[in-house]
Design a protein around this motif. Structure first.
Motif, PDB file in Angstrom:
ATOM      1  N   ALA A   7      86.507  62.142  44.854  1.00 57.03           N
ATOM      2  CA  ALA A   7      87.627  62.133  45.795  1.00 57.03           C
ATOM      3  C   ALA A   7      87.705  60.805  46.537  1.00 57.03           C
ATOM      4  CB  ALA A   7      87.476  63.282  46.789  1.00 57.03           C
ATOM      5  N   GLN A 258      92.055  65.703  40.370  1.00 53.61           N
ATOM      6  CA  GLN A 258      91.479  65.935  41.689  1.00 53.61           C
ATOM      7  C   GLN A 258      92.437  66.646  42.644  1.00 53.61           C
ATOM      8  OE1 GLN A 258      88.381  65.235  42.938  1.00 53.61           O
ATOM      9  NE2 GLN A 258      87.758  64.682  40.871  1.00 53.61           N
ATOM     10  N   HIS A 259      93.739  66.481  42.424  1.00 54.84           N
ATOM     11  CA  HIS A 259      94.701  66.837  43.463  1.00 54.84           C
ATOM     12  C   HIS A 259      95.703  67.913  43.066  1.00 54.84           C
ATOM     13  CE1 HIS A 259      95.731  65.685  47.490  1.00 54.84           C
ATOM     14  NE2 HIS A 259      97.005  65.415  47.205  1.00 54.84           N
ATOM     15  N   LEU A 266      94.581  63.874  50.596  1.00 55.05           N
ATOM     16  CA  LEU A 266      93.643  62.957  49.962  1.00 55.05           C
ATOM     17  C   LEU A 266      93.060  62.032  51.011  1.00 55.05           C
ATOM     18  CD1 LEU A 266      92.562  62.107  47.189  1.00 55.05           C
ATOM     19  CD2 LEU A 266      94.398  60.442  47.084  1.00 55.05           C
TER      20      LEU A 266
END
Length: 293
Positions: A7, A258-259, A266
């Motif tokens: 991240a 990741q998102h 983020l």
């Protein structure tokens, strides 16, 4: 422990993508020139290793040295930026025009740096044009012709093939740039970025900046390749494929990995710290990590 969490790496990708568009055009040009020449040095080193050992893998093991130098010195490699700046555009941190401005000036820098090294290297290997017996001269000629006329013989299928090879290449090259962000130590960065670069070079994929050296160098020492052959059957489609590979598979791929579906913003501890400092120091305070490449 110097491992950086994914991240935080993703946040670094966006921040660095933004910072790359903030430097002035002269810096882009100079950093691109240096990076192009250094990558050309690494290419001839790899060819020398293959010539001496007759093992293609020997060149792949050595070639990443040039990429490491470029990244650690914060120079500009347009193919690495193909994964980073599009993320900053997507997050509305920079304009699309800023992205293409960076790509244009850095690419011009690459062309100048590669051509300069090609001229000097050609004079060296041919002993000022008096001896064409060096095996590396033939390597440059054959590679130059294969990377252009070889695709031309396939017609439309050749264009598709070169784009596919360019996509596969820059998927790995941009991973190399990102892998450098997974460690805070110099040794960790070197090892991490070495692996994807070795993978692409060992399999003969198409890299735009490498080709900015190899093909003109081959033309200088006798390859039967015209400027039109170079641009149409290699340089332009390879740039397009490199952009697709870097932006789609590395930039957007890692972002959505990741998102996607996450409601959390983020961020990273370092980004939060920088944000706090910006509030204290004013909006013109530049983030310390924004100058990394």
């Amino acid at each position: 422990m110097d491992f950086v969490k994914p991240a935080e790496v993703l946040q670094s990708m966006i921040d660095i993508g933004e910072s790359k568009t903030k430097i002035n055009r002269v810096q882009m040009l100079i950093r691109g020139m240096l990076a192009g020449a250094i990558l050309a040095f690494a290419t001839t080193l790899a060819y020398t290793a293959v010539s001496q050992t007759s093992l293609g893998l020997a060149g792949a093991l050595i070639f990443p040295a040039g990429f490491v130098i470029i990244i650690l010195l914060g120079l500009e490699l347009v193919t690495g930026s193909f994964a980073l700046i599009p993320l900053a555009v997507m997050k509305r941190r920079v304009r699309l025009l800023d992205m293409f401005r960076n790509y244009f000036w850095v690419t011009i820098g690459h062309l100048i740096g590669c051509a300069f090294y090609a001229l000097l290297y050609g004079l060296t290997t041919t002993k000022m044009g008096t001896d064409m017996s060096n095996p590396l001269v033939q390597t440059l000629i054959q590679t130059s012709e294969t990377k252009t006329l070889g695709y031309q013989q396939l017609g439309g299928a050749g264009i598709v093939l070169v784009i596919i090879k360019a996509i596969l290449c820059n998927w790995m090259v941009t991973l190399g740039a990102v892998m450098a962000m997974t460690s805070t130590s110099t040794l960790g960065k070197i090892v991490a970025m070495w692996l994807p670069i070795m993978i692409f070079f060992a399999q003969g994929f198409e890299h735009a900046v490498v080709n900015m050296f190899v093909i003109p160098a081959g033309m200088m020492v006798g390859a039967q390749v015209s400027i039109a052959d170079w641009l149409l059957w290699n340089q332009i489609p390879v740039l397009a494929g490199n952009l697709l590979g870097g932006a789609v598979f590395t930039g957007f791929g890692l972002y959505f990995a990741q998102h996607w579906g996450s409601s959390s913003k983020l961020s990273s501890p370092l980004a939060t710290m920088q944000g706090d400092r910006s509030g204290l120091m004013g909006s013109d305070a530049a983030p310390e990590w924004g100058t990394r490449s």
